[in-house]
Motif scaffolding. Structure first.
Motif, mmCIF file in Angstrom:
data_model
loop_
_atom_site.group_PDB
_atom_site.id
_atom_site.type_symbol
_atom_site.label_atom_id
_atom_site.label_comp_id
_atom_site.label_asym_id
_atom_site.label_seq_id
_atom_site.Cartn_x
_atom_site.Cartn_y
_atom_site.Cartn_z
ATOM 1 N N ASP A 54 -7.030 -20.066 0.345
ATOM 2 C CA ASP A 54 -6.859 -20.687 1.582
ATOM 3 C C ASP A 54 -5.284 -20.018 1.881
ATOM 4 O OD1 ASP A 54 -8.520 -21.947 1.067
ATOM 5 O OD2 ASP A 54 -7.944 -23.610 0.354
ATOM 6 N N GLY A 55 -4.947 -18.004 1.912
ATOM 7 C CA GLY A 55 -4.249 -17.400 2.085
ATOM 8 C C GLY A 55 -5.083 -16.232 3.019
ATOM 9 N N GLU A 56 -3.880 -15.750 3.872
ATOM 10 C CA GLU A 56 -3.778 -15.061 5.081
ATOM 11 C C GLU A 56 -3.324 -13.247 4.464
ATOM 12 O OE1 GLU A 56 -5.224 -12.623 7.693
ATOM 13 O OE2 GLU A 56 -6.106 -15.167 7.657
ATOM 14 N N PRO A 57 -4.434 -12.493 4.186
ATOM 15 C CA PRO A 57 -3.623 -11.295 3.190
ATOM 16 C C PRO A 57 -3.004 -10.576 4.382
ATOM 17 C CG PRO A 57 -6.005 -11.760 3.157
ATOM 18 C CD PRO A 57 -5.349 -12.864 3.681
ATOM 19 N N THR A 58 -1.957 -10.289 4.015
ATOM 20 C CA THR A 58 -1.295 -8.824 4.858
ATOM 21 C C THR A 58 -0.702 -7.313 3.979
ATOM 22 O OG1 THR A 58 1.257 -10.069 4.049
ATOM 23 C CG2 THR A 58 -0.099 -10.895 6.050
ATOM 24 N N HIS A 59 -0.874 -6.277 5.192
ATOM 25 C CA HIS A 59 -0.093 -5.723 3.942
ATOM 26 C C HIS A 59 1.446 -5.164 4.612
ATOM 27 C CE1 HIS A 59 -4.891 -4.653 4.992
ATOM 28 N NE2 HIS A 59 -4.813 -4.590 3.369
ATOM 29 N N LEU A 60 1.503 -4.741 3.396
ATOM 30 C CA LEU A 60 3.233 -3.374 3.734
ATOM 31 C C LEU A 60 3.745 -2.672 3.319
ATOM 32 C CD1 LEU A 60 4.147 -7.040 1.122
ATOM 33 C CD2 LEU A 60 3.927 -7.169 3.337
ATOM 34 N N ARG A 61 4.506 -1.612 3.749
ATOM 35 C CA ARG A 61 4.761 -0.788 2.996
ATOM 36 C C ARG A 61 6.486 -0.797 2.779
ATOM 37 N NH1 ARG A 61 3.824 3.516 8.084
ATOM 38 N NH2 ARG A 61 5.229 1.790 8.532
ATOM 39 N N LYS A 62 7.070 -0.439 1.354
ATOM 40 C CA LYS A 62 8.030 -0.418 1.428
ATOM 41 C C LYS A 62 9.280 0.300 1.571
ATOM 42 C CE LYS A 62 7.747 -5.116 -0.144
ATOM 43 N NZ LYS A 62 8.054 -4.980 -1.893
ATOM 44 N N THR A 63 10.110 0.214 1.631
ATOM 45 C CA THR A 63 10.856 1.725 2.097
ATOM 46 C C THR A 63 11.676 1.807 0.082
ATOM 47 O OG1 THR A 63 12.823 -0.106 2.240
ATOM 48 C CG2 THR A 63 11.353 0.616 3.924
ATOM 49 N N GLY A 64 11.129 1.111 -0.409
ATOM 50 C CA GLY A 64 11.919 1.646 -2.141
ATOM 51 C C GLY A 64 10.802 2.201 -1.962
ATOM 52 N N THR A 65 11.112 2.367 -4.191
ATOM 53 C CA THR A 65 10.219 3.425 -5.169
ATOM 54 C C THR A 65 9.986 2.396 -5.341
ATOM 55 O OG1 THR A 65 11.695 5.202 -4.256
ATOM 56 C CG2 THR A 65 10.229 5.095 -6.110
ATOM 57 N N SER A 66 8.721 2.422 -6.581
ATOM 58 C CA SER A 66 8.021 2.106 -7.668
ATOM 59 C C SER A 66 7.536 2.641 -9.020
ATOM 60 C CB SER A 66 7.182 0.996 -6.871
ATOM 61 O OG SER A 66 5.482 1.328 -7.400
ATOM 62 N N ASP A 67 7.075 2.746 -9.144
ATOM 63 C CA ASP A 67 5.729 3.287 -10.351
ATOM 64 C C ASP A 67 4.710 3.316 -9.905
ATOM 65 O OD1 ASP A 67 7.830 3.629 -12.769
ATOM 66 O OD2 ASP A 67 7.357 1.649 -13.665
ATOM 67 N N MET A 68 3.806 2.533 -8.933
ATOM 68 C CA MET A 68 2.916 3.213 -8.118
ATOM 69 C C MET A 68 3.270 4.737 -8.093
ATOM 70 S SD MET A 68 0.900 1.362 -5.672
ATOM 71 C CE MET A 68 0.313 1.761 -3.949
ATOM 72 N N ASN A 69 4.620 5.084 -7.271
ATOM 73 C CA ASN A 69 4.563 6.164 -6.543
ATOM 74 C C ASN A 69 4.225 7.481 -7.987
ATOM 75 O OD1 ASN A 69 5.978 4.734 -5.597
ATOM 76 N ND2 ASN A 69 6.177 6.265 -4.458
ATOM 77 N N LEU A 70 4.217 6.851 -9.395
ATOM 78 C CA LEU A 70 4.216 8.120 -10.344
ATOM 79 C C LEU A 70 2.189 7.881 -10.898
ATOM 80 C CD1 LEU A 70 6.862 7.659 -12.572
ATOM 81 C CD2 LEU A 70 6.197 9.609 -11.701
ATOM 82 N N LEU A 87 0.542 -1.085 -0.215
ATOM 83 C CA LEU A 87 0.118 -0.101 0.211
ATOM 84 C C LEU A 87 0.925 1.449 0.113
ATOM 85 C CD1 LEU A 87 -2.347 -1.210 2.732
ATOM 86 C CD2 LEU A 87 -2.597 -0.849 0.012
ATOM 87 N N GLY A 88 2.165 1.343 0.648
ATOM 88 C CA GLY A 88 2.881 2.465 0.054
ATOM 89 C C GLY A 88 3.886 2.058 0.157
ATOM 90 N N TYR A 89 5.115 2.881 -0.231
ATOM 91 C CA TYR A 89 6.203 3.516 -1.430
ATOM 92 C C TYR A 89 7.119 4.784 -0.732
ATOM 93 C CZ TYR A 89 5.923 -0.729 -4.134
ATOM 94 O OH TYR A 89 5.682 -2.413 -5.027
#
Length: 340
Positions: free
Chosen positions: A276-292, A142-144
């Protein structure tokens, strides 16, 4: 579409370092053509397959340099890009064909984000975006942090090395010490890595100039920006401790943080649970095209894709094939729900 694992293996087996994505792009185009989809390569090299714009599935075609011999062993596919981000790219392509939604494979994410920048300039916003990067098949990013880069250059008239006056290399080293301390002081030391601004030197050159009349030094630096921090903030911090020489700045990429309640995150959680998975929310310390994408388009979005991100750019980069299969199922489930 062709067998998903076959497409994955073909793409991983095809070198696609930033700036050299054309052969991998051709493989993607041919796969969409065989599925009866409209597809073309745009002016900068992006692979575009427009369709139902209720969702845009997108990932990057390029990889970082480095040869990792391609092989399948003990249920893993080894090879450069298998995790970052050819695995997510292949999963996105398969899900886009299965569900009839739009797809774009973008170029140069690892360097200039040229493909993503061109994309947001030349098309309208879709209704939602799933960006492809390794999150693990049960993870949702969800975050970068944002990104800013600059090059510091200083030149000093030549003097004998026995003289106490600093040459350009010494000034550059002192400049970096001040920059690192100043950027680090901008945020609390007890904050998480995601919440802190950080500075990293990525290249240094120096020596006597060609005419022999001066010494010069060049430092290439990268800065990661937490939410609430802008490229202008970093420039001001660095300028305040730059006593000689000057910094030339690139265009910054802003940080991003999206709500876990947005429609894309909800759909991905449902898809993970259906597998059959258990979702987890993540914040990444890098950067991706999602930022743009987030800066340009005010629509629901999140990042998702198979792979252990600790293997990004690593000499032992490898993707578990069972995880890849699960990620295709999750993406297909989530995309179908978003497209209803």
């Amino acid at each position: 579409m062709d067998d998903a694992r076959t497409l994955l293996t073909d793409l991983v087996s095809t070198p696609s370092v930033s700036g050299g994505e054309s052969e991998a792009a051709r493989i993607l185009v041919e796969a969409f053509e065989r599925a009866g989809r409209e597809v073309w390569i745009d002016e900068v090299g992006n692979v575009r397959a427009p369709a139902d714009d209720s969702v845009l599935l997108t990932s990057h075609i390029d990889t970082v340099p480095g040869e990792v011999p391609v092989r399948e062993e003990d249920g893993f596919l080894w090879g450069r890009g298998s995790v970052d981000a050819t695995g997510p790219l292949a999963a996105m392509a398969v899900a886009a064909v299965e569900t009839g939604v739009s797809f774009v494979g973008v170029v140069e994410e690892e360097t200039t984000s040229r493909g993503a920048r061109h994309l947001v300039e030349t098309r309208d916003a879709p209704d939602a975006v799933v960006n492809g990067e390794p999150s693990g098949w049960a993870g949702i990013v969800l975050g970068y942090r944002g990104y800013h880069a600059g090059s510091y250059r200083v030149e000093v008239p030549s003097a004998h090395t026995a003289v106490d006056d600093q040459n350009a290399i010494e000034r550059a080293m002192d400049w970096w010490d001040r920059v690192e301390a100043a950027v680090g002081d901008e945020t609390a030391r007890d904050a998480t890595a995601f919440e802190r601004a950080t500075a990293k030197p990525v290249g240094i050159e120096g020596g006597v100039t060609e005419d022999g009349l001066a010494t010069e030094a060049l430092v290439d630096a990268q800065f990661r920006l937490p939410p609430g921090t802008t490229g202008t903030d970093v420039e001001s911090t660095v300028d305040a401790v730059t006593e000689s020489g000057a910094v030339a700045w690139d265009e910054p990429i802003p940080p991003v943080m999206r709500s876990p309640r947005n429609a894309v995150a909800r759909a991905l959680r449902a898809g993970i649970r259906a597998a059959d998975g258990e979702p987890t929310h993540l914040r990444k310390t890098g950067t991706s095209d999602m930022n743009l994408f987030a800066e340009a388009w005010d629509v629901p979005m999140a990042t998702y894709g198979p792979g252990d991100s600790s293997l990004d750019h690593a000499p032992d980069e490898r993707l578990e094939l069972a995880e890849f299969d699960r990620s295709v199922a999750v993406l297909t489930h989530a995309t179908a729900a978003l497209a209803e």
